[in-house]
Design an enzyme around this catalytic site. Structure first.
Site, short mmCIF file in Angstrom:
data_model
loop_
_atom_site.label_atom_id
_atom_site.label_comp_id
_atom_site.label_asym_id
_atom_site.label_seq_id
_atom_site.Cartn_x
_atom_site.Cartn_y
_atom_site.Cartn_z
N LYS A 137 0.87 -1.19 0.00
CA LYS A 137 0.00 0.00 0.00
C LYS A 137 0.89 1.23 0.00
CE LYS A 137 -4.41 0.95 0.16
NZ LYS A 137 -5.57 0.14 -0.23
N ASP A 177 -6.83 4.39 -4.66
CA ASP A 177 -7.54 4.24 -3.39
C ASP A 177 -8.18 5.62 -3.18
OD1 ASP A 177 -7.63 2.15 -0.96
OD2 ASP A 177 -7.51 4.12 -0.05
#
Ligand code: GLU
Length: 457
Positions: A137, A177
């Site tokens: 991430k 995201d």
């Protein structure tokens, strides 16, 4: 329960607690990361009780430590000619089953704790998809809100200039995201291409359709969430038809969750953004939401100008006071606390399925589980986005493009498999009907077994 079985569970719980204490000590003040670790570790107690090999191989101690964390300076020049500095991150958490895979988040709240919680969750989510992708991430505390197109471009180019040193189609494949959509992916891909001097389509997913993107990727997280919820409903002999649904958020996940839920006959009565929420008792008009959020990039408060019978309420928290059968939190982490969960229960909610990452606090989850609310946790319920990212990678490697229907069918199969595997794991480890335990165990086992197969690396 036999005495040895009970003794094994007690010992496993103690072991898990010790590892959790070490995580807290090693990562001081990172409350979101602690929360994500706690949820998963507690679920794994029955696994450690049954299979000592994982403890013998220190899998837990290894899995909570990221393989690598990169933190970097992102300087850029704003429209006034002033130099701005943001902080960029990439956490490459676990590559046991494939290249690091996970989105980039651009939001002022981004810090090491947020990125580590998201990266940790991603390991298990990605494993659940059945696709060969590890967990990663990244992101930045850059706030795209109120920035011009040029500023967003300059920031993303600077961000990619540094990030490009660490990613690649076979090593680490970022995507979007919160705050990172098609526009940002486009700018980042352009900059990456310029830096590496080649067209490596598989380095990013969520790309535009003209340069290697996959059909259905835009819809995948929201559609996948609804497919997953549909499986939950089926188990109870129900369907979406005529159900009242509250969806928080109004970004990419929310929009396509609303779209699919409406197609299946549900009445979606509310959605929100970070300023407030809209309640439309006649059912949310999705065309209006799409135009406001996707085209005009404005606030959701605009909605009531066109639909005067709808209500706009400033502040987001009270969206959970709206009575509904199904709640789909799709905004952000910890948006449902214990009190909000209790209100949902008091108003008769039957199903909660998470489109956002970790939108329910640990206390809220306790409230669902102890009140017979059927709960679909994020890492299972929202895995459709990253699953289709993996399908995008597959298409890029093969240099071909599947149709919308082909990808959508694969997505439905993946979501059904995730659901069934979670149900099965929960049953097998003595927690029938608990999808938190089931999905954590199913996601963990594949990664853990692969880590053992690879030796101490
Ligand atoms: N950001 C999404 C997630 O939380 C998608 C990540 C991806 O496609 O790599 O899973």
């Amino acid at each position: 329960m036999a005495t040895t079985e009970q003794a094994n569970l007690t010992a496993a719980q103690q072991y898990v607690n010790e590892v959790y204490e070490t995580v807290k000590k090693r990562n001081p003040g990172e409350s979101e990361f602690h929360q994500a670790v706690k949820e998963i570790l507690d679920s794994l107690v029955p696994v450690f009780a049954k299979h000592p090999k994982y403890q013998n191989e220190s899998i837990l101690e290894r899995i909570v430590e990221p393989e690598r964390i990169i933190s970097f300076r992102v300087p850029w020049v704003d429209d006034q000619g002033k130099v701005q500095v943001n902080r960029g991150f990439r956490v490459q958490f676990n590559s046991a089953i494939g290249p690091y895979k996970g989105g980039l988040r651009f939001h002022p709240s981004v810090n090491a704790s947020i990125i580590k919680f998201l990266g940790f969750e991603q390991i298990f989510k990605n494993s659940l998809t059945g696709q060969p992708i590890g967990g990663g991430k990244g992101g930045s505390d850059f706030d795209p809100k109120g920035k011009s197109d040029r500023e967003v471009m300059k920031f993303t180019q600077s961000f990619m200039t540094e990030l490009s040193k660490y990613i690649g189609p076979d090593t680490d494949v970022p995507a979007g995201d919160i705050g990172v959509g098609a526009r940002e992916i486009g700018y980042m891909f352009g900059q990456y291409k310029r830096l590496v001097g080649g067209n490596e389509a598989g380095v990013l997913t969520g790309k535009g359709l003209t340069y290697g993107g996959s059909l259905t990727r835009t819809e995948a997280t929201g559609y996948g969430l609804v497919y997953f919820t549909q499986e939950m409903l089926k188990t109870k002999g129900e369907s979406f038809t005529n159900k009242t649904v509250v969806v928080s958020g109004s970004g990419n996940v929310s929009i396509y969750a609303i779209e699919k839920a409406q197609q299946l006959g549900a009445k979606v009565v509310a959605c929100s953004d970070s300023n407030g929420y809209v309640y439309d008792k006649d059912g949310i008009n999705l065309d209006t939401v799409k135009r406001i959020k996707e085209v005009e990039r404005k606030r959701i408060s605009e909605y009531v100008k066109e639909h005067p019978t709808a209500q706009y309420v400033e502040g987001c928290q009270n969206i959970w006071t709206i009575p509904c059968d199904i709640a789909l939190p799709c905004a952000t982490q910890n948006e449902i606390n214990e009190e909000a969960a209790k209100t949902l229960v008091a108003n008769g909610v039957k199903y909660v399925a998470e489109g956002a990452n970790m939108p329910s606090t640990l206390e809220a989850i306790e409230v669902y589980l102890s009140n017979d609310v059927y709960f679909g946790p994020a890492k299972a319920a929202n895995a459709g986005g990253v699953a289709v990212s993996a399908l995008e990678m597959a298409q890029n490697s093969a240099r071909l493009a599947w149709t919308f229907e082909e990808v959508d069918t694969k997505l439905q199969t993946i979501m059904t498999n995730i659901y069934n595997n979670s149900v099965k794991a929960a049953e097998e480890y003595g927690h029938t009907g608990n999808l938190v335990v089931g999905s954590n165990i199913a996601g963990f086992l594949k990664v853990a077994d692969t880590m053992i197969a690879h030796g101490v690396v």
